[in-house]
Design a protein around this motif. Structure first.
Motif, PDB file in Angstrom:
ATOM      1  N   ARG A 209       0.820  -1.214   0.000  1.00  0.00           N
ATOM      2  CA  ARG A 209       0.000   0.000   0.000  1.00  0.00           C
ATOM      3  C   ARG A 209       0.857   1.269   0.000  1.00  0.00           C
ATOM      4  NH1 ARG A 209      -2.608  -4.731   2.341  1.00  0.00           N
ATOM      5  NH2 ARG A 209      -4.820  -4.603   1.786  1.00  0.00           N
ATOM      6  N   GLN A 210       1.919   1.232  -0.802  1.00  0.00           N
ATOM      7  CA  GLN A 210       2.779   2.408  -0.909  1.00  0.00           C
ATOM      8  C   GLN A 210       2.231   3.403  -1.929  1.00  0.00           C
ATOM      9  OE1 GLN A 210       6.875   1.315  -0.959  1.00  0.00           O
ATOM     10  NE2 GLN A 210       7.638   3.364  -1.377  1.00  0.00           N
ATOM     11  N   TRP A 211       1.351   2.912  -2.816  1.00  0.00           N
ATOM     12  CA  TRP A 211       0.719   3.779  -3.811  1.00  0.00           C
ATOM     13  C   TRP A 211      -0.804   3.723  -3.656  1.00  0.00           C
ATOM     14  CZ3 TRP A 211       5.006   0.846  -4.856  1.00  0.00           C
ATOM     15  CH2 TRP A 211       6.094   1.453  -5.492  1.00  0.00           C
ATOM     16  N   MET A 212      -1.470   4.736  -4.177  1.00  0.00           N
ATOM     17  CA  MET A 212      -2.930   4.680  -4.318  1.00  0.00           C
ATOM     18  C   MET A 212      -3.362   5.622  -5.424  1.00  0.00           C
ATOM     19  SD  MET A 212      -4.532   6.649  -1.026  1.00  0.00           S
ATOM     20  CE  MET A 212      -4.236   8.401  -0.726  1.00  0.00           C
ATOM     21  N   VAL A 213      -4.561   5.385  -5.918  1.00  0.00           N
ATOM     22  CA  VAL A 213      -5.153   6.211  -6.968  1.00  0.00           C
ATOM     23  C   VAL A 213      -6.099   7.204  -6.307  1.00  0.00           C
ATOM     24  CG1 VAL A 213      -6.422   6.194  -9.157  1.00  0.00           C
ATOM     25  CG2 VAL A 213      -5.010   4.220  -8.511  1.00  0.00           C
ATOM     26  N   ILE A 214      -6.014   8.469  -6.717  1.00  0.00           N
ATOM     27  CA  ILE A 214      -6.862   9.497  -6.119  1.00  0.00           C
ATOM     28  C   ILE A 214      -7.680  10.196  -7.193  1.00  0.00           C
ATOM     29  CG2 ILE A 214      -5.327   9.882  -4.156  1.00  0.00           C
ATOM     30  CD1 ILE A 214      -4.274  12.383  -5.602  1.00  0.00           C
ATOM     31  N   ASN A 215      -8.762  10.842  -6.771  1.00  0.00           N
ATOM     32  CA  ASN A 215      -9.574  11.630  -7.691  1.00  0.00           C
ATOM     33  C   ASN A 215      -9.087  13.073  -7.710  1.00  0.00           C
ATOM     34  OD1 ASN A 215     -10.594  12.871  -5.376  1.00  0.00           O
ATOM     35  ND2 ASN A 215     -12.524  11.732  -5.409  1.00  0.00           N
ATOM     36  N   ALA A 216      -9.813  13.922  -8.423  1.00  0.00           N
ATOM     37  CA  ALA A 216      -9.395  15.315  -8.598  1.00  0.00           C
ATOM     38  C   ALA A 216      -9.322  16.074  -7.276  1.00  0.00           C
ATOM     39  CB  ALA A 216     -10.340  16.020  -9.562  1.00  0.00           C
ATOM     40  N   LYS A 217     -10.036  15.599  -6.262  1.00  0.00           N
ATOM     41  CA  LYS A 217     -10.031  16.262  -4.963  1.00  0.00           C
ATOM     42  C   LYS A 217      -9.016  15.654  -3.990  1.00  0.00           C
ATOM     43  CE  LYS A 217     -14.873  17.724  -5.253  1.00  0.00           C
ATOM     44  NZ  LYS A 217     -16.212  17.666  -4.598  1.00  0.00           N
ATOM     45  N   GLY A 218      -8.254  14.678  -4.473  1.00  0.00           N
ATOM     46  CA  GLY A 218      -7.237  14.062  -3.635  1.00  0.00           C
ATOM     47  C   GLY A 218      -7.712  12.887  -2.813  1.00  0.00           C
ATOM     48  N   ARG A 219      -8.975  12.498  -2.965  1.00  0.00           N
ATOM     49  CA  ARG A 219      -9.546  11.402  -2.183  1.00  0.00           C
ATOM     50  C   ARG A 219      -9.211  10.061  -2.834  1.00  0.00           C
ATOM     51  NH1 ARG A 219     -11.256  10.078   2.738  1.00  0.00           N
ATOM     52  NH2 ARG A 219     -12.502  11.986   2.949  1.00  0.00           N
ATOM     53  N   ALA A 220      -8.880   9.067  -2.009  1.00  0.00           N
ATOM     54  CA  ALA A 220      -8.493   7.749  -2.494  1.00  0.00           C
ATOM     55  C   ALA A 220      -9.652   7.044  -3.187  1.00  0.00           C
ATOM     56  CB  ALA A 220      -7.996   6.897  -1.340  1.00  0.00           C
ATOM     57  N   TYR A 221      -9.355   6.402  -4.309  1.00  0.00           N
ATOM     58  CA  TYR A 221     -10.276   5.454  -4.926  1.00  0.00           C
ATOM     59  C   TYR A 221     -10.019   4.073  -4.322  1.00  0.00           C
ATOM     60  CZ  TYR A 221     -11.764   8.459  -8.837  1.00  0.00           C
ATOM     61  OH  TYR A 221     -12.314   9.446  -9.618  1.00  0.00           O
ATOM     62  N   THR A 222     -11.075   3.344  -4.010  1.00  0.00           N
ATOM     63  CA  THR A 222     -10.950   1.957  -3.583  1.00  0.00           C
ATOM     64  C   THR A 222     -11.983   1.122  -4.320  1.00  0.00           C
ATOM     65  OG1 THR A 222     -12.565   1.929  -1.759  1.00  0.00           O
ATOM     66  CG2 THR A 222     -10.355   2.812  -1.264  1.00  0.00           C
ATOM     67  N   GLN A 223     -11.907  -0.189  -4.137  1.00  0.00           N
ATOM     68  CA  GLN A 223     -12.880  -1.078  -4.772  1.00  0.00           C
ATOM     69  C   GLN A 223     -14.294  -0.869  -4.253  1.00  0.00           C
ATOM     70  OE1 GLN A 223     -11.856  -5.268  -5.026  1.00  0.00           O
ATOM     71  NE2 GLN A 223      -9.676  -4.783  -5.127  1.00  0.00           N
ATOM     72  N   ARG A 224     -14.437  -0.164  -3.150  1.00  0.00           N
ATOM     73  CA  ARG A 224     -15.786   0.100  -2.647  1.00  0.00           C
ATOM     74  C   ARG A 224     -16.600   0.913  -3.639  1.00  0.00           C
ATOM     75  NH1 ARG A 224     -11.966   0.534   1.259  1.00  0.00           N
ATOM     76  NH2 ARG A 224     -12.220  -0.716   3.143  1.00  0.00           N
ATOM     77  N   VAL A 225     -15.920   1.803  -4.369  1.00  0.00           N
ATOM     78  CA  VAL A 225     -16.608   2.634  -5.369  1.00  0.00           C
ATOM     79  C   VAL A 225     -16.112   2.354  -6.778  1.00  0.00           C
ATOM     80  CG1 VAL A 225     -17.192   4.473  -3.770  1.00  0.00           C
ATOM     81  CG2 VAL A 225     -14.999   4.542  -4.943  1.00  0.00           C
ATOM     82  N   GLU A 226     -14.924   1.782  -6.909  1.00  0.00           N
ATOM     83  CA  GLU A 226     -14.354   1.461  -8.221  1.00  0.00           C
ATOM     84  C   GLU A 226     -13.876   0.011  -8.229  1.00  0.00           C
ATOM     85  OE1 GLU A 226     -14.541   3.248 -10.814  1.00  0.00           O
ATOM     86  OE2 GLU A 226     -15.173   5.146  -9.927  1.00  0.00           O
ATOM     87  N   PRO A 227     -14.806  -0.948  -8.312  1.00  0.00           N
ATOM     88  CA  PRO A 227     -14.407  -2.359  -8.255  1.00  0.00           C
ATOM     89  C   PRO A 227     -13.484  -2.784  -9.392  1.00  0.00           C
ATOM     90  CG  PRO A 227     -16.731  -2.134  -8.865  1.00  0.00           C
ATOM     91  CD  PRO A 227     -16.274  -0.789  -8.410  1.00  0.00           C
ATOM     92  N   LYS A 228     -13.441  -2.005 -10.505  1.00  0.00           N
ATOM     93  CA  LYS A 228     -12.535  -2.331 -11.610  1.00  0.00           C
ATOM     94  C   LYS A 228     -11.072  -2.327 -11.184  1.00  0.00           C
ATOM     95  CE  LYS A 228     -12.993  -0.581 -15.666  1.00  0.00           C
ATOM     96  NZ  LYS A 228     -13.147   0.395 -16.771  1.00  0.00           N
ATOM     97  N   LEU A 229     -10.763  -1.653 -10.089  1.00  0.00           N
ATOM     98  CA  LEU A 229      -9.379  -1.639  -9.625  1.00  0.00           C
ATOM     99  C   LEU A 229      -8.869  -3.046  -9.324  1.00  0.00           C
ATOM    100  CD1 LEU A 229      -9.413   1.447  -7.219  1.00  0.00           C
ATOM    101  CD2 LEU A 229      -8.145   1.261  -9.374  1.00  0.00           C
ATOM    102  N   ALA A 230      -9.780  -3.962  -9.008  1.00  0.00           N
ATOM    103  CA  ALA A 230      -9.376  -5.337  -8.716  1.00  0.00           C
ATOM    104  C   ALA A 230      -8.644  -5.978  -9.889  1.00  0.00           C
ATOM    105  CB  ALA A 230     -10.602  -6.171  -8.343  1.00  0.00           C
ATOM    106  N   CYS A 231      -8.960  -5.539 -11.103  1.00  0.00           N
ATOM    107  CA  CYS A 231      -8.402  -6.157 -12.309  1.00  0.00           C
ATOM    108  C   CYS A 231      -7.082  -5.538 -12.738  1.00  0.00           C
ATOM    109  CB  CYS A 231      -9.409  -6.075 -13.449  1.00  0.00           C
ATOM    110  SG  CYS A 231     -10.945  -6.956 -13.137  1.00  0.00           S
ATOM    111  N   VAL A 232      -6.586  -4.585 -11.984  1.00  0.00           N
ATOM    112  CA  VAL A 232      -5.275  -4.005 -12.286  1.00  0.00           C
ATOM    113  C   VAL A 232      -4.205  -4.933 -11.720  1.00  0.00           C
ATOM    114  CG1 VAL A 232      -3.712  -2.065 -11.935  1.00  0.00           C
ATOM    115  CG2 VAL A 232      -6.159  -1.645 -12.302  1.00  0.00           C
TER     116      VAL A 232
END
Length: 322
Positions: free
Chosen positions: A43-66
């Motif tokens: 968990r050294q990296w994460m994807v964020i939105n334009a407001k700096g908030r983390a994306y997780t599989q809770r709202v973006e389940p497609k992240l599982a396929c990365v």
């Protein structure tokens, strides 16, 4: 909390998992260096939105396929990246993306993950476009924890607006993990769950760092102190599960299981009958390493096959912190 006598060599480490990018695919490794914030690279990296908030599989389940790939030697003790070392990302319909493991220089302020806000470093426009295109969310950015200047203390809960640093984890740090540096689960617990499911699920639904074998189902609920290799870990609290276990980690599609089945025998009404009921379900236990880990010291590694010794345990989960 009454602690009971321990048993020797309760179990063995059967799998080790590291998740370099929060909510993206994990890497199964045969050994991994341990650090104060978790396994190296976890968990050294994460994807964020334009407001700096983390994306997780809770709202973006497609992240599982990365799919996330690191050099095999990245998990060897003492290895340091060179200018030619890369993290490689793959996802359906996307070109391969290479991210240099050299620390980027562009700082980003106001990065947020749950209750924490701090600085991170940005991985650049190519990574931003890749995740923006993949998620269909413009202005997505890939950021790296700025370990040179940022700290993030362990907290008891990401549901609370006023989280409290627990006494049993005083001074412990994490990067972009949810709550604690390590999570442990047992093969016996997974096997018991799968006996109740029409379609069995793999352990990746629960995203642990350590999978152990050789103990009784859900006996990990009762552990308060364990020793793995030469390291002592404190068991902090049971993991109450969000919707991520319902996401198929191969397809990124969310269903209803295994959470619906967990409600039947792993709800707080059953696990914590004397406490306030919140409709939670539980699987796995969080850990912190009690030892003072010093960088550069040889032997700070956990390997598949290492023995787990239970040093202390309680008689019921109701005695474990929630």
């Amino acid at each position: 909390m009454e602690k009971l006598p321990s048993q020797e060599a309760t179990a063995k480490v059967s799998s080790i998992f590291v998740y370099p990018i929060k909510s993206c695919g994990g890497i199964s490794v045969s050994e991994a260096p341990i650090t104060p914030t978790g396994f190296r690279w976890d968990r050294q990296w994460m994807v964020i939105n334009a407001k700096g908030r983390a994306y997780t599989q809770r709202v973006e389940p497609k992240l599982a396929c990365v799919e996330v790939h690191l050099p095999k030697e990245a998990f060897q003790e003492g290895w340091e990246p060179s200018s030619s070392s890369y993290m490689v990302l793959k996802a359906p319909g996307m070109d391969v993306l290479e991210i240099s493991l050299s620390t980027p220089q562009v700082r980003v302020k106001g990065v947020r993950v749950w209750e924490w806000t701090g600085d991170a470093v940005d991985e650049g426009d190519d990574a931003s476009k890749w995740f923006s295109d993949y998620l269909g969310k413009p202005s997505s950015r890939l950021v790296r924890f700025n370990s040179a200047s940022a700290t993030r203390p362990v907290k008891t809960s990401f549901w609370s607006h006023k989280p409290v640093e627990p006494e049993y984890a005083r001074g412990k740090q994490i990067m972009f993990s949810d709550l604690f540096p390590y999570m442990i689960a047992s093969q016996a617990s997974l096997d018991t769950l799968n006996e109740h499911l029409k379609d069995p699920v793999p352990i990746n639904r629960f995203r642990p760092n350590l999978l152990i074998d050789g103990c009784e189902p859900f006996s990990e609920d009762l552990w308060t102190d364990v020793k793995i290799n030469n390291f002592t870990f404190q068991c902090c609290m049971l993991c109450y599960r969000c919707k991520i276990p319902k996401v198929n980690q191969e397809t990124g599609i969310e269903g209803t299981e295994p959470n619906e089945t967990l409600k039947k025998f792993r709800s707080d009404a059953i696990v914590y009958p004397s406490r306030k009921q919140r409709g939670r379900v539980y699987f796995g236990q969080y850990l912190v390493c009690k030892d003072n880990l010093i960088a550069g010291v040889e032997g700070n590694v956990i390997k598949v096959g290492d023995h787990l010794h239970v040093l202390n345990m309680v008689s019921s989960a109701d005695e474990v912190p929630e």
